[in-house]
Design a protein around this motif. Structure first.
Motif, PDB file in Angstrom:
ATOM      1  N   CYS A 231       0.750  -1.376  -0.056  1.00 23.62           N
ATOM      2  CA  CYS A 231      -0.144  -0.139  -0.038  1.00 23.62           C
ATOM      3  C   CYS A 231       1.051   1.301  -0.180  1.00 23.62           C
ATOM      4  CB  CYS A 231      -1.047   0.198   1.293  1.00 23.62           C
ATOM      5  SG  CYS A 231      -1.972  -1.392   1.199  1.00 23.62           S
ATOM      6  N   ASP A 232       0.653   1.898  -1.142  1.00 22.77           N
ATOM      7  CA  ASP A 232       1.152   3.422  -1.116  1.00 22.77           C
ATOM      8  C   ASP A 232       0.195   4.362  -1.310  1.00 22.77           C
ATOM      9  OD1 ASP A 232       4.074   2.384  -0.922  1.00 22.77           O
ATOM     10  OD2 ASP A 232       3.886   2.033  -3.181  1.00 22.77           O
ATOM     11  N   PRO A 233       0.105   5.464  -0.173  1.00 19.40           N
ATOM     12  CA  PRO A 233      -0.725   6.282  -0.438  1.00 19.40           C
ATOM     13  C   PRO A 233      -1.059   6.866  -1.652  1.00 19.40           C
ATOM     14  CG  PRO A 233       0.528   6.626   1.479  1.00 19.40           C
ATOM     15  CD  PRO A 233       1.261   5.786   0.502  1.00 19.40           C
ATOM     16  N   PRO A 234      -0.122   7.353  -2.554  1.00 17.56           N
ATOM     17  CA  PRO A 234      -0.454   7.989  -3.824  1.00 17.56           C
ATOM     18  C   PRO A 234      -1.289   6.889  -4.855  1.00 17.56           C
ATOM     19  CG  PRO A 234       1.634   8.273  -3.361  1.00 17.56           C
ATOM     20  CD  PRO A 234       1.256   7.379  -2.540  1.00 17.56           C
ATOM     21  N   TYR A 235      -1.005   5.529  -4.662  1.00 13.35           N
ATOM     22  CA  TYR A 235      -1.295   4.685  -5.800  1.00 13.35           C
ATOM     23  C   TYR A 235      -2.554   3.620  -5.016  1.00 13.35           C
ATOM     24  CZ  TYR A 235       3.281   5.938  -7.159  1.00 13.35           C
ATOM     25  OH  TYR A 235       4.362   6.782  -7.608  1.00 13.35           O
ATOM     26  N   GLY A 236      -2.758   3.792  -3.794  1.00 10.15           N
ATOM     27  CA  GLY A 236      -3.753   2.644  -3.321  1.00 10.15           C
ATOM     28  C   GLY A 236      -2.963   1.183  -3.015  1.00 10.15           C
ATOM     29  N   CYS A 237      -3.525   0.347  -2.750  1.00 12.38           N
ATOM     30  CA  CYS A 237      -3.146  -0.992  -2.636  1.00 12.38           C
ATOM     31  C   CYS A 237      -3.021  -1.954  -3.788  1.00 12.38           C
ATOM     32  CB  CYS A 237      -3.889  -1.461  -1.389  1.00 12.38           C
ATOM     33  SG  CYS A 237      -3.774  -0.576   0.248  1.00 12.38           S
ATOM     34  N   GLU A 238      -1.797  -2.846  -3.714  1.00 13.55           N
ATOM     35  CA  GLU A 238      -2.040  -3.761  -4.664  1.00 13.55           C
ATOM     36  C   GLU A 238      -1.967  -5.123  -4.124  1.00 13.55           C
ATOM     37  OE1 GLU A 238       1.855  -2.678  -6.185  1.00 13.55           O
ATOM     38  OE2 GLU A 238       1.241  -1.189  -7.575  1.00 13.55           O
ATOM     39  N   ALA A 239      -2.563  -6.274  -4.798  1.00 15.11           N
ATOM     40  CA  ALA A 239      -2.580  -7.477  -4.265  1.00 15.11           C
ATOM     41  C   ALA A 239      -1.287  -8.070  -4.199  1.00 15.11           C
ATOM     42  CB  ALA A 239      -3.635  -8.248  -5.018  1.00 15.11           C
ATOM     43  N   PRO A 240      -0.996  -8.892  -3.126  1.00 20.40           N
ATOM     44  CA  PRO A 240       0.215  -9.360  -3.145  1.00 20.40           C
ATOM     45  C   PRO A 240       0.572 -10.194  -4.347  1.00 20.40           C
ATOM     46  CG  PRO A 240      -1.143 -10.515  -1.632  1.00 20.40           C
ATOM     47  CD  PRO A 240      -1.715  -9.270  -2.088  1.00 20.40           C
ATOM     48  N   GLY A 241       2.226 -10.522  -4.687  1.00 18.38           N
ATOM     49  CA  GLY A 241       2.278 -11.359  -5.796  1.00 18.38           C
ATOM     50  C   GLY A 241       1.984 -12.685  -5.443  1.00 18.38           C
ATOM     51  N   THR A 242       2.813 -13.596  -6.169  1.00 19.26           N
ATOM     52  CA  THR A 242       2.472 -15.004  -6.336  1.00 19.26           C
ATOM     53  C   THR A 242       3.555 -15.927  -5.518  1.00 19.26           C
ATOM     54  OG1 THR A 242       3.423 -15.307  -8.505  1.00 19.26           O
ATOM     55  CG2 THR A 242       0.921 -15.010  -8.114  1.00 19.26           C
ATOM     56  N   GLY A 243       4.546 -15.093  -4.837  1.00 25.91           N
ATOM     57  CA  GLY A 243       5.713 -15.771  -4.327  1.00 25.91           C
ATOM     58  C   GLY A 243       5.940 -15.053  -2.974  1.00 25.91           C
ATOM     59  N   GLY A 244       6.772 -14.440  -2.713  1.00 26.74           N
ATOM     60  CA  GLY A 244       7.374 -13.779  -1.357  1.00 26.74           C
ATOM     61  C   GLY A 244       8.372 -14.294  -0.579  1.00 26.74           C
ATOM     62  N   GLY A 245       8.744 -15.605  -1.057  1.00 31.39           N
ATOM     63  CA  GLY A 245       9.874 -16.355  -0.216  1.00 31.39           C
ATOM     64  C   GLY A 245      11.212 -16.295  -1.244  1.00 31.39           C
ATOM     65  N   CYS A 246      12.159 -17.159  -0.457  1.00 30.80           N
ATOM     66  CA  CYS A 246      13.389 -17.462  -1.414  1.00 30.80           C
ATOM     67  C   CYS A 246      13.126 -17.778  -2.776  1.00 30.80           C
ATOM     68  CB  CYS A 246      14.199 -18.280  -0.637  1.00 30.80           C
ATOM     69  SG  CYS A 246      14.749 -17.830   1.075  1.00 30.80           S
ATOM     70  N   VAL A 247      13.917 -17.253  -3.616  1.00 31.03           N
ATOM     71  CA  VAL A 247      14.047 -18.032  -5.060  1.00 31.03           C
ATOM     72  C   VAL A 247      14.460 -19.392  -4.871  1.00 31.03           C
ATOM     73  CG1 VAL A 247      15.089 -17.886  -7.341  1.00 31.03           C
ATOM     74  CG2 VAL A 247      14.492 -15.833  -5.952  1.00 31.03           C
ATOM     75  N   THR A 248      13.504 -20.355  -5.794  1.00 32.63           N
ATOM     76  CA  THR A 248      13.915 -22.051  -5.515  1.00 32.63           C
ATOM     77  C   THR A 248      14.430 -22.485  -6.745  1.00 32.63           C
ATOM     78  OG1 THR A 248      11.570 -22.193  -6.247  1.00 32.63           O
ATOM     79  CG2 THR A 248      11.953 -21.845  -3.715  1.00 32.63           C
ATOM     80  N   SER A 249      14.401 -21.664  -7.836  1.00 29.99           N
ATOM     81  CA  SER A 249      14.913 -22.413  -9.196  1.00 29.99           C
ATOM     82  C   SER A 249      15.802 -21.751 -10.029  1.00 29.99           C
ATOM     83  CB  SER A 249      13.798 -22.927  -9.828  1.00 29.99           C
ATOM     84  OG  SER A 249      13.114 -21.872 -10.458  1.00 29.99           O
ATOM     85  N   GLY A 250      16.460 -22.296 -10.932  1.00 31.33           N
ATOM     86  CA  GLY A 250      17.505 -21.533 -11.826  1.00 31.33           C
ATOM     87  C   GLY A 250      18.738 -21.203 -11.182  1.00 31.33           C
ATOM     88  N   PRO A 251      19.559 -20.569 -11.920  1.00 27.95           N
ATOM     89  CA  PRO A 251      21.064 -20.294 -11.471  1.00 27.95           C
ATOM     90  C   PRO A 251      21.313 -19.462 -10.339  1.00 27.95           C
ATOM     91  CG  PRO A 251      20.640 -19.804 -13.946  1.00 27.95           C
ATOM     92  CD  PRO A 251      19.275 -20.106 -13.377  1.00 27.95           C
ATOM     93  N   PHE A 252      20.208 -18.695  -9.951  1.00 26.61           N
ATOM     94  CA  PHE A 252      20.423 -17.796  -8.649  1.00 26.61           C
ATOM     95  C   PHE A 252      19.574 -18.328  -7.406  1.00 26.61           C
ATOM     96  CE2 PHE A 252      21.379 -15.230 -12.648  1.00 26.61           C
ATOM     97  CZ  PHE A 252      22.782 -14.899 -12.169  1.00 26.61           C
ATOM     98  N   LYS A 253      19.258 -19.577  -7.473  1.00 28.20           N
ATOM     99  CA  LYS A 253      18.615 -20.001  -6.438  1.00 28.20           C
ATOM    100  C   LYS A 253      19.411 -19.995  -5.101  1.00 28.20           C
ATOM    101  CE  LYS A 253      19.310 -24.967  -7.354  1.00 28.20           C
ATOM    102  NZ  LYS A 253      19.913 -25.420  -6.074  1.00 28.20           N
ATOM    103  N   ASP A 254      20.570 -20.108  -5.286  1.00 27.55           N
ATOM    104  CA  ASP A 254      21.509 -19.867  -4.031  1.00 27.55           C
ATOM    105  C   ASP A 254      22.189 -18.824  -3.812  1.00 27.55           C
ATOM    106  OD1 ASP A 254      20.777 -22.494  -3.203  1.00 27.55           O
ATOM    107  OD2 ASP A 254      22.280 -23.488  -4.710  1.00 27.55           O
ATOM    108  N   PHE A 255      21.579 -17.625  -4.490  1.00 23.94           N
ATOM    109  CA  PHE A 255      22.148 -16.346  -4.617  1.00 23.94           C
ATOM    110  C   PHE A 255      21.823 -15.577  -3.347  1.00 23.94           C
ATOM    111  CE2 PHE A 255      22.559 -12.252  -6.226  1.00 23.94           C
ATOM    112  CZ  PHE A 255      23.646 -11.993  -7.015  1.00 23.94           C
ATOM    113  N   GLU A 256      22.902 -15.181  -2.651  1.00 21.31           N
ATOM    114  CA  GLU A 256      22.846 -14.347  -1.528  1.00 21.31           C
ATOM    115  C   GLU A 256      22.591 -12.700  -1.704  1.00 21.31           C
ATOM    116  OE1 GLU A 256      24.770 -16.912   2.327  1.00 21.31           O
ATOM    117  OE2 GLU A 256      25.866 -14.938   1.547  1.00 21.31           O
ATOM    118  N   VAL A 257      22.140 -12.073  -1.137  1.00 21.21           N
ATOM    119  CA  VAL A 257      21.946 -10.675  -0.820  1.00 21.21           C
ATOM    120  C   VAL A 257      22.429 -10.265   0.298  1.00 21.21           C
ATOM    121  CG1 VAL A 257      20.151 -10.247  -2.643  1.00 21.21           C
ATOM    122  CG2 VAL A 257      19.669 -10.472  -0.216  1.00 21.21           C
TER     123      VAL A 257
END
Length: 351
Positions: free
Chosen positions: A155-181
């Motif tokens: 939710c951002d005041p100027p734009y209103g609220c957006e539905a959450p995405g379809t993930g939210g957790g750690c990336v689980t597949s592909g070349p960067f699934k073990d990529f740290e930030v």
């Protein structure tokens, strides 16, 4: 006649015998490509080059930046340092153009990468989880994060609220699934014209890369109609109104792309930690370049806005002589030096 060697060219530029950028010709122009246009080998080479930067030592001193652990983190820290001066204002496009170029140069000169930064073609991405860029295959830049049922709407005041995405957790597949930030996260609500970094800005905070794909945002804001509005914009004010409106009256294609990927890409400070960042900004630069090339004489040096976030009325307007800073990545540059993709140090365009 081919390109001059870098050493000879540098000597000639220093001696004033050639102007930087004049070595660029149609025959020597490099073209950045849509990820979808790369073959499997080219995609793999780019992925391996990103991992190479992760293995290179940082240039920033660890005693001052404990969370900066490698060369890739140098780019993240630089973006963090200048965040409030390079977003929602006149410097979004020129600063990020050179930032992306410096990334490309590091991949090529420090990691032996032979290609150029590819771009994420927004309107062609009709299904994120099946798109070659994000399908989680070995030749993608990894897919969605694991589903988190507790992810909250944004939710951002100027734009209103957006539905959450379809993930939210750690990336689980592909070349960067073990990529740290390593850096952040930062509180976006603290980003503003006069924001200062928290004392914890440079703390080492290793964790997994997180994403939460949100196809409806991409479909609504980064579609073919939006691309047409960008290219048909009569001036820079109109272009930025679609790309990144500083008055926050609506979300632009820049912000929508970040939100489409979700989680770490939505951190306005540290979003370069996601490998999707540079491909997103290459697409932004592509649309700007194509817009410029439609009327190069009048658009090459077109600017609009200030160097302060959200362009407050009290801030002076940016000119071509304004200095851009890139910390440990490069010397300071004037805006004039980064306005032409075939001038000064540049010699590239887009397919």
């Amino acid at each position: 006649m081919g390109l001059l060697s870098n050493s000879l060219l540098a000597l000639l530029v220093t001696a004033g015998l050639v102007v930087a950028g004049e070595q660029c010709s149609p025959e020597t122009t490099a073209f950045r490509k849509d990820w979808r246009a790369l073959n499997a080998h080219e995609r793999t080479e780019y992925i391996e080059a990103v991992w190479c930067l992760r293995r290179q030592p940082a240039h920033l001193p660890n005693n001052e930046y404990p969370g900066v652990r490698d060369r890739l983190d140098d780019f993240v820290a630089t973006h963090i340092n200048y965040t409030t001066a390079i977003h929602a204002n006149a410097l979004l496009l020129p600063w990020h153009r050179h930032f992306t170029y410096l990334w490309e140069t590091a991949l090529r000169e420090e990691c032996g990468y032979k290609g150029y930064v590819p771009y994420w073609n927004w309107p062609a991405t009709t299904n994120l989880t099946e798109d070659p860029l994000f399908d989680g295959s070995p030749t993608s830049i990894s897919g969605n994060g694991a589903y988190d049922p507790n992810e909250k709407p944004r939710c951002d005041p100027p734009y209103g609220c957006e539905a959450p995405g379809t993930g939210g957790g750690c990336v689980t597949s592909g070349p960067f699934k073990d990529f740290e930030v390593h850096l952040g996260p930062f509180n976006n609500s603290h980003a503003g014209p006069h924001a200062t970094l928290p004392e914890s800005a440079w703390d080492y905070n290793p964790r997994c890369l997180k994403r939460s794909f949100n196809q409806p945002i991409l479909d609504r804001t980064n579609n073919e109609a939006a691309m047409k509005r960008l290219l048909d914009a009569p001036d820079m004010d109109g272009f930025l109104d679609v790309m990144d409106p500083s008055d926050k009256s609506h979300i632009g294609t820049h912000g929508a792309g970040h939100r489409t990927i979700g989680k770490d890409m939505t951190d306005v400070y540290s979003s370069p930690q996601d490998p999707a960042f540079m491909l997103h900004h290459a697409m932004i630069d592509r649309m700007w370049t194509l817009w410029q090339e439609r009327d190069i004489d009048n658009r090459r040096n077109a600017l609009n806005g200030t160097d302060v976030m959200y362009n407050p009325a009290s801030a002076p307007l940016v000119t071509l002589d304004h200095v851009l800073n890139f910390g440990c990545l490069d010397r300071p540059r004037t805006v004039r030096e980064v306005m032409d993709t075939r001038g000064h140090d540049y010699c590239y365009s887009y397919h």
